[in-house]
Design a protein around this motif. Structure first.
Motif, PDB file in Angstrom:
ATOM      1  N   HIS A   9       0.841  -1.199   0.000  1.00  0.00           N
ATOM      2  CA  HIS A   9       0.000   0.000   0.000  1.00  0.00           C
ATOM      3  C   HIS A   9       0.878   1.252   0.000  1.00  0.00           C
ATOM      4  O   HIS A   9       0.640   2.196  -0.755  1.00  0.00           O
ATOM      5  N   LEU A  10       1.926   1.254   0.822  1.00  0.00           N
ATOM      6  CA  LEU A  10       2.869   2.381   0.870  1.00  0.00           C
ATOM      7  C   LEU A  10       3.509   2.600  -0.496  1.00  0.00           C
ATOM      8  O   LEU A  10       3.557   3.729  -0.994  1.00  0.00           O
ATOM      9  N   ILE A  11       3.990   1.540  -1.109  1.00  0.00           N
ATOM     10  CA  ILE A  11       4.652   1.653  -2.414  1.00  0.00           C
ATOM     11  C   ILE A  11       3.674   2.176  -3.467  1.00  0.00           C
ATOM     12  O   ILE A  11       4.016   3.054  -4.273  1.00  0.00           O
ATOM     13  N   ASN A  12       2.438   1.662  -3.449  1.00  0.00           N
ATOM     14  CA  ASN A  12       1.430   2.146  -4.407  1.00  0.00           C
ATOM     15  C   ASN A  12       1.129   3.629  -4.202  1.00  0.00           C
ATOM     16  O   ASN A  12       0.953   4.373  -5.169  1.00  0.00           O
ATOM     17  N   GLU A  13       1.068   4.066  -2.948  1.00  0.00           N
ATOM     18  CA  GLU A  13       0.817   5.485  -2.669  1.00  0.00           C
ATOM     19  C   GLU A  13       1.999   6.350  -3.107  1.00  0.00           C
ATOM     20  O   GLU A  13       1.799   7.447  -3.625  1.00  0.00           O
TER      21      GLU A  13
END
Length: 190
Positions: free
Chosen positions: A165-169
């Motif tokens: 989720h962090l990487i996608n954000e």
């Protein structure tokens, strides 16, 4: 953090205003400024060229900051007061790095979500969910800059579901992965 590029010699001053300070000073809906570059004259009218002229007439940075401080103090003395409920909601989001539920903020104000979104657009420039998203991103960047980043821990501490989720954000907000983002930020410019 700001990155400025130019083709020659440049001098400038940057002022970072909170959304409610900008709304009070400029007296325009903040969503009319969000995600745009707006000439200073469009916001300050005749005051903009006068300020630039005054700043150019001062030979040193300490003097320029003095001129700027005096101008801002004068303008803020005549500014509209911030809308207290939206200011409280924004500060609540900021204090929690975007980790408080928007529905909870609306409930605490006794407002509908639709009213809260409209208030944020007017006084902050973005809807509250987008503000929370930016604040979580900023928190992740801050945590990563404190040492060797451990992305799973940073994701948890910044309020993401997981590392993916962090990487996608990071990709959605900055256009690159966290690793590339920090390489680009650290890379010297020529």
């Amino acid at each position: 953090q700001v990155l400025t590029e130019h083709d020659g010699v440049s001098c400038g001053m940057q002022i970072d205003l909170s959304p409610h300070a900008a709304r009070s000073l400029f007296r325009v809906p903040m969503d009319s400024l969000a995600r745009r570059f707006v000439p200073l004259e469009d916001l300050l009218g005749r005051r903009a060229p006068l300020l630039v002229e005054q700043l150019q007439g001062v030979p040193d940075w300490a003097g320029r900051f003095g001129v700027l401080d005096a101008a801002l103090a004068s303008w803020f003395a005549d500014a509209e007061p911030p809308q207290p409920d939206v200011a409280w909601a924004y500060e609540t989001l900021r204090a929690t790095h975007g980790r408080v539920r928007i529905a909870r903020i609306a409930e605490q104000l006794g407002w509908s979500r639709k009213r809260l979104v409209a208030g944020f657009r007017e006084h902050v420039g973005l809807p509250p969910k987008a503000v929370a998203r930016v604040l979580r991103f900023a928190r992740a960047v801050d945590l990563a800059e404190r040492g060797e980043p451990v992305w799973g821990r940073i994701a948890r501490e910044a309020g993401y579901y997981d590392q993916a989720h962090l990487i996608n954000e990071f990709r959605a907000i900055s256009g690159c992965t966290p690793g590339t983002f920090f390489q680009d930020v650290a890379a010297p410019t020529s």
